[in-house]
Design an enzyme around this catalytic site. Structure first.
Site, PDB file in Angstrom:
ATOM      1  N   SER A 139      -4.456   7.972 -11.268  1.00  0.00           N
ATOM      2  CA  SER A 139      -3.107   7.404 -11.253  1.00  0.00           C
ATOM      3  C   SER A 139      -2.162   8.211 -10.373  1.00  0.00           C
ATOM      4  O   SER A 139      -1.102   7.714 -10.003  1.00  0.00           O
ATOM      5  CB  SER A 139      -2.521   7.438 -12.666  1.00  0.00           C
ATOM      6  OG  SER A 139      -3.224   6.598 -13.516  1.00  0.00           O
ATOM      7  N   GLU A 156      -4.038  -0.289  -5.204  1.00  0.00           N
ATOM      8  CA  GLU A 156      -3.443   0.668  -4.261  1.00  0.00           C
ATOM      9  C   GLU A 156      -4.595   1.453  -3.643  1.00  0.00           C
ATOM     10  O   GLU A 156      -5.384   2.054  -4.382  1.00  0.00           O
ATOM     11  CB  GLU A 156      -2.576   1.655  -5.071  1.00  0.00           C
ATOM     12  CG  GLU A 156      -1.130   1.696  -4.729  1.00  0.00           C
ATOM     13  CD  GLU A 156      -0.368   2.765  -5.525  1.00  0.00           C
ATOM     14  OE1 GLU A 156      -0.868   3.326  -6.524  1.00  0.00           O
ATOM     15  OE2 GLU A 156       0.758   3.051  -5.128  1.00  0.00           O
ATOM     16  N   ASN A 189       3.090   4.796  -9.378  1.00  0.00           N
ATOM     17  CA  ASN A 189       3.535   5.656 -10.484  1.00  0.00           C
ATOM     18  C   ASN A 189       4.711   6.556 -10.126  1.00  0.00           C
ATOM     19  O   ASN A 189       5.362   7.098 -11.009  1.00  0.00           O
ATOM     20  CB  ASN A 189       2.361   6.467 -11.030  1.00  0.00           C
ATOM     21  CG  ASN A 189       1.509   5.585 -11.909  1.00  0.00           C
ATOM     22  OD1 ASN A 189       2.040   4.838 -12.733  1.00  0.00           O
ATOM     23  ND2 ASN A 189       0.202   5.627 -11.720  1.00  0.00           N
TER      24      ASN A 189
HETATM   25  N1  CAA Z   1      -7.642  -6.818 -20.874  1.00  0.00           N
HETATM   26  C1  CAA Z   1      -8.051  -7.899 -20.194  1.00  0.00           C
HETATM   27  N2  CAA Z   1      -7.351  -9.044 -20.157  1.00  0.00           N
HETATM   28  C2  CAA Z   1      -6.199  -9.102 -20.854  1.00  0.00           C
HETATM   29  C3  CAA Z   1      -5.713  -8.004 -21.598  1.00  0.00           C
HETATM   30  C4  CAA Z   1      -6.499  -6.818 -21.591  1.00  0.00           C
HETATM   31  N3  CAA Z   1      -6.113  -5.706 -22.230  1.00  0.00           N
HETATM   32  N4  CAA Z   1      -4.550  -8.351 -22.192  1.00  0.00           N
HETATM   33  C5  CAA Z   1      -4.310  -9.626 -21.832  1.00  0.00           C
HETATM   34  N5  CAA Z   1      -5.300 -10.075 -21.032  1.00  0.00           N
HETATM   35  C6  CAA Z   1      -5.400 -11.407 -20.401  1.00  0.00           C
HETATM   36  C7  CAA Z   1      -5.539 -12.508 -21.422  1.00  0.00           C
HETATM   37  O1  CAA Z   1      -6.900 -12.727 -21.759  1.00  0.00           O
HETATM   38  C8  CAA Z   1      -4.957 -13.694 -20.657  1.00  0.00           C
HETATM   39  O2  CAA Z   1      -5.928 -14.179 -19.756  1.00  0.00           O
HETATM   40  P1  CAA Z   1      -5.997 -15.753 -19.365  1.00  0.00           P
HETATM   41  O3  CAA Z   1      -4.677 -16.097 -18.734  1.00  0.00           O
HETATM   42  O4  CAA Z   1      -7.142 -15.829 -18.401  1.00  0.00           O
HETATM   43  O5  CAA Z   1      -6.232 -16.471 -20.637  1.00  0.00           O
HETATM   44  C9  CAA Z   1      -3.836 -13.064 -19.812  1.00  0.00           C
HETATM   45  O6  CAA Z   1      -4.166 -11.662 -19.729  1.00  0.00           O
HETATM   46  C10 CAA Z   1      -2.472 -13.230 -20.438  1.00  0.00           C
HETATM   47  O7  CAA Z   1      -2.568 -12.702 -21.757  1.00  0.00           O
HETATM   48  P2  CAA Z   1      -1.632 -13.099 -22.969  1.00  0.00           P
HETATM   49  O8  CAA Z   1      -1.163 -14.514 -22.778  1.00  0.00           O
HETATM   50  O9  CAA Z   1      -2.340 -12.765 -24.250  1.00  0.00           O
HETATM   51  O10 CAA Z   1      -0.478 -12.052 -22.914  1.00  0.00           O
HETATM   52  P3  CAA Z   1       0.742 -11.895 -21.920  1.00  0.00           P
HETATM   53  O11 CAA Z   1       1.147 -13.162 -21.265  1.00  0.00           O
HETATM   54  O12 CAA Z   1       1.723 -11.163 -22.724  1.00  0.00           O
HETATM   55  O13 CAA Z   1       0.170 -10.932 -20.777  1.00  0.00           O
HETATM   56  C11 CAA Z   1      -0.201  -8.801 -19.834  1.00  0.00           C
HETATM   57  C12 CAA Z   1      -0.423  -9.713 -21.046  1.00  0.00           C
HETATM   58  C13 CAA Z   1      -0.874  -9.412 -18.600  1.00  0.00           C
HETATM   59  C14 CAA Z   1      -0.839  -7.482 -20.168  1.00  0.00           C
HETATM   60  C15 CAA Z   1       1.354  -8.680 -19.573  1.00  0.00           C
HETATM   61  O14 CAA Z   1       2.001  -8.268 -20.758  1.00  0.00           O
HETATM   62  C16 CAA Z   1       1.697  -7.715 -18.473  1.00  0.00           C
HETATM   63  O15 CAA Z   1       1.612  -8.048 -17.280  1.00  0.00           O
HETATM   64  N6  CAA Z   1       2.129  -6.495 -18.857  1.00  0.00           N
HETATM   65  C17 CAA Z   1       2.467  -5.447 -17.888  1.00  0.00           C
HETATM   66  C18 CAA Z   1       1.211  -4.830 -17.347  1.00  0.00           C
HETATM   67  C19 CAA Z   1       1.502  -3.744 -16.371  1.00  0.00           C
HETATM   68  O16 CAA Z   1       2.622  -3.416 -16.014  1.00  0.00           O
HETATM   69  N7  CAA Z   1       0.414  -3.131 -15.888  1.00  0.00           N
HETATM   70  C20 CAA Z   1       0.505  -1.972 -15.003  1.00  0.00           C
HETATM   71  C21 CAA Z   1       0.424  -0.722 -15.839  1.00  0.00           C
HETATM   72  S1  CAA Z   1       0.612   0.719 -14.837  1.00  0.00           S
HETATM   73  C22 CAA Z   1      -0.890   0.943 -14.159  1.00  0.00           C
HETATM   74  O17 CAA Z   1      -1.847   0.271 -14.422  1.00  0.00           O
HETATM   75  C23 CAA Z   1      -1.007   2.089 -13.196  1.00  0.00           C
HETATM   76  C24 CAA Z   1      -1.239   3.418 -13.766  1.00  0.00           C
HETATM   77  O18 CAA Z   1      -1.824   4.236 -13.045  1.00  0.00           O
HETATM   78  C25 CAA Z   1      -0.752   3.857 -15.091  1.00  0.00           C
HETATM   79  P1  NAD Z   2      -9.527   6.420 -21.220  1.00  0.00           P
HETATM   80  O1  NAD Z   2      -9.149   7.605 -22.019  1.00  0.00           O
HETATM   81  O2  NAD Z   2      -9.419   5.041 -21.814  1.00  0.00           O
HETATM   82  O3  NAD Z   2     -11.054   6.570 -20.713  1.00  0.00           O
HETATM   83  C1  NAD Z   2     -11.586   7.698 -20.089  1.00  0.00           C
HETATM   84  C2  NAD Z   2     -13.097   7.655 -20.295  1.00  0.00           C
HETATM   85  O4  NAD Z   2     -13.717   8.660 -19.479  1.00  0.00           O
HETATM   86  C3  NAD Z   2     -13.521   7.966 -21.749  1.00  0.00           C
HETATM   87  O5  NAD Z   2     -14.383   6.929 -22.199  1.00  0.00           O
HETATM   88  C4  NAD Z   2     -14.247   9.312 -21.645  1.00  0.00           C
HETATM   89  O6  NAD Z   2     -15.305   9.449 -22.568  1.00  0.00           O
HETATM   90  C5  NAD Z   2     -14.769   9.239 -20.217  1.00  0.00           C
HETATM   91  N1  NAD Z   2     -15.098  10.535 -19.618  1.00  0.00           N
HETATM   92  C6  NAD Z   2     -14.405  11.703 -19.699  1.00  0.00           C
HETATM   93  N2  NAD Z   2     -15.025  12.662 -18.974  1.00  0.00           N
HETATM   94  C7  NAD Z   2     -16.119  12.073 -18.418  1.00  0.00           C
HETATM   95  C8  NAD Z   2     -17.164  12.536 -17.572  1.00  0.00           C
HETATM   96  N3  NAD Z   2     -17.189  13.811 -17.145  1.00  0.00           N
HETATM   97  N4  NAD Z   2     -18.138  11.665 -17.200  1.00  0.00           N
HETATM   98  C9  NAD Z   2     -18.126  10.379 -17.633  1.00  0.00           C
HETATM   99  N5  NAD Z   2     -17.152   9.878 -18.432  1.00  0.00           N
HETATM  100  C10 NAD Z   2     -16.169  10.718 -18.819  1.00  0.00           C
HETATM  101  O7  NAD Z   2      -8.678   6.506 -19.882  1.00  0.00           O
HETATM  102  P2  NAD Z   2      -8.226   5.327 -18.889  1.00  0.00           P
HETATM  103  O8  NAD Z   2      -6.914   4.812 -19.328  1.00  0.00           O
HETATM  104  O9  NAD Z   2      -9.369   4.393 -18.690  1.00  0.00           O
HETATM  105  O10 NAD Z   2      -7.955   6.169 -17.558  1.00  0.00           O
HETATM  106  C11 NAD Z   2      -9.004   6.577 -16.706  1.00  0.00           C
HETATM  107  C12 NAD Z   2      -8.442   6.937 -15.354  1.00  0.00           C
HETATM  108  O11 NAD Z   2      -7.771   5.787 -14.790  1.00  0.00           O
HETATM  109  C13 NAD Z   2      -7.414   8.071 -15.365  1.00  0.00           C
HETATM  110  O12 NAD Z   2      -7.544   8.825 -14.185  1.00  0.00           O
HETATM  111  C14 NAD Z   2      -6.090   7.304 -15.384  1.00  0.00           C
HETATM  112  O13 NAD Z   2      -5.026   8.054 -14.869  1.00  0.00           O
HETATM  113  C15 NAD Z   2      -6.433   6.138 -14.472  1.00  0.00           C
HETATM  114  N6  NAD Z   2      -5.601   4.940 -14.655  1.00  0.00           N
HETATM  115  C16 NAD Z   2      -5.161   4.602 -15.899  1.00  0.00           C
HETATM  116  C17 NAD Z   2      -4.395   3.460 -16.056  1.00  0.00           C
HETATM  117  C18 NAD Z   2      -3.907   3.045 -17.411  1.00  0.00           C
HETATM  118  O14 NAD Z   2      -3.028   2.188 -17.513  1.00  0.00           O
HETATM  119  N7  NAD Z   2      -4.444   3.589 -18.494  1.00  0.00           N
HETATM  120  C19 NAD Z   2      -4.084   2.662 -14.945  1.00  0.00           C
HETATM  121  C20 NAD Z   2      -4.576   3.022 -13.686  1.00  0.00           C
HETATM  122  C21 NAD Z   2      -5.330   4.179 -13.547  1.00  0.00           C
END
Ligand code: CAA
Ligand code: NAD
Length: 283
Positions: A119, A152, A190
């Site tokens: 991330s 990305e 992020n």
């Molecule tokens: N895994 C897989 N599919 C999922 C899911 C999950 N955890 N949650 C929901 N879905 C799917 C559902 O199955 C549904 O699919 P279909 O349209 O094909 O039936 C679809 O998503 C919509 O689901 P819902 O109607 O149940 O729920 P919703 O309309 O509230 O949408 C959401 C759910 C898509 C998660 C929406 O709330 C959303 O877009 N949230 C924001 C997500 C976001 O910002 N993601 C980025 C996070 S940051 C990141 O990823 C980067 C990082 O490094 C941290």
């Molecule tokens: P998570 O905690 O759900 O899963 C991590 C998994 O990695 C666990 O199942 C753990 O057992 C496994 N693991 C740890 N060390 C390992 C090793 N040496 N070999 C094999 N498996 C190992 O975490 P996550 O949310 O899936 O995040 C995973 C990565 O993706 C992180 O780098 C996170 O920053 C990135 N990421 C997360 C998100 C998010 O929304 N959670 C979005 C984009 C990117």
């Protein structure tokens, strides 16, 4: 470059989602985790989502079977020895990731690309621990992977154009949209998203408003699909804290200091949805 056999390291919420989209796109994919329990949890999640898609008539039973046949689980990293592309999705800790990359570098064929789903951690530093830095790249999927359209693609300083182009083409094959980004802390996604989430946590910490009300303001006021605290729980509070630490250290600017409340939650093991408790309870 031809990519046929893929491997995903880490079967958590991101790794399992990444393996699922590759399998659905017709590629052979091996999913790896440290132990059978973690691996099985990832595979069960994929099965559940594909079954739901069939029930909703978004996929045929035959397509589901096909996707599942493309998928193989393994706890043995040596299974990387015949892979063309390996994507690491383990915990957001530099020391864990560099160890995985060093091991993969020794096992994977010379032509293989090693990608990280990190991330925020520097891809340039990860690339530098391998003997193939020009074949190391960031392939940052968004959560939930099967739904979100963006990938990305992060170029390390050492990434070759050939590697970049192979990953860009692969992203399009997955029916996702690639965006090219240079390797700076938090990349684009992020660097912008996480300070907003951190600020939402400060808003609660300083008693400005409640968890529910902060989320309502952002959902109804800004049309965000999820409020920032729901989203933080969804991402994982450990991951949020790691990203804020990377931003804070990487830019040396106090505006990125992680909120003490976020630190406290992580110390308590309240990691959000995945641990059953975060800003909300999931039990
Ligand atoms: N895994 C897989 N599919 C999922 C899911 C999950 N955890 N949650 C929901 N879905 C799917 C559902 O199955 C549904 O699919 P279909 O349209 O094909 O039936 C679809 O998503 C919509 O689901 P819902 O109607 O149940 O729920 P919703 O309309 O509230 O949408 C959401 C759910 C898509 C998660 C929406 O709330 C959303 O877009 N949230 C924001 C997500 C976001 O910002 N993601 C980025 C996070 S940051 C990141 O990823 C980067 C990082 O490094 C941290
Ligand atoms: P998570 O905690 O759900 O899963 C991590 C998994 O990695 C666990 O199942 C753990 O057992 C496994 N693991 C740890 N060390 C390992 C090793 N040496 N070999 C094999 N498996 C190992 O975490 P996550 O949310 O899936 O995040 C995973 C990565 O993706 C992180 O780098 C996170 O920053 C990135 N990421 C997360 C998100 C998010 O929304 N959670 C979005 C984009 C990117």
């Amino acid at each position: 470059m031809l990519i046929n056999q893929v491997m995903v390291i880490g079967a958590g919420q991101m790794g399992a989602g990444i393996a699922q989209v590759f399998a659905q796109a017709g590629l052979r994919v091996k999913l790896n985790d440290l132990n059978e329990d973690a691996l099985q949890k990832g595979l069960d999640g994929i099965k559940k989502r594909l079954t739901k898609a069939v029930e909703k008539e978004k996929m045929t039973e035959n397509e589901k079977q096909q996707a599942f046949e493309n998928l193989e689980g393994t706890t043995d990293l040596r299974a990387a020895s015949d892979c063309d592309l390996i994507i690491e999705a383990v915990v957001e800790k530099m020391e864990v990731k560099t160890k995985v990359f060093q091991s993969l570098d020794a096992i994977a064929p010379d032509h293989a690309i090693l990608a990280s789903n990190t991330s925020s951690l520097p891809i340039t530093e990860i690339a530098a621990v391998t003997k193939r830095p020009s074949q190391v790249i960031g392939m940052h999927f968004m959560n939930p992977v099967p739904v979100m359209k963006l990938v990305e693609i992060i170029r390390a300083l050492q990434t070759s154009d050939e590697t970049y182009e192979a990953i860009e083409q692969m992203t399009e094959k997955l029916n996702k949209t690639p965006v090219e980004v240079n390797d700076f802390p938090g990349f684009v996604s992020n660097r912008i998203l996480m300070p907003m989430i951190n600020e939402a946590i400060y808003t609660v910490y300083e008693g400005v408003s409640s968890v529910e009300d902060v989320d309502t303001v952002m959902k109804l006021g800004m049309n965000h699909p999820m409020g920032p605290l729901t989203l933080a729980d969804f991402i994982g509070l450990d991951t949020c804290l790691s990203i804020m630490e990377v931003l804070h250290e990487g830019f040396g600017d106090s505006k990125y200091r992680p909120c003490p409340l976020l630190r406290q939650y992580v110390k308590a093991g309240w990691l959000g949805k995945k641990s059953g408790r975060g800003f909300y309870s999931y039990e």
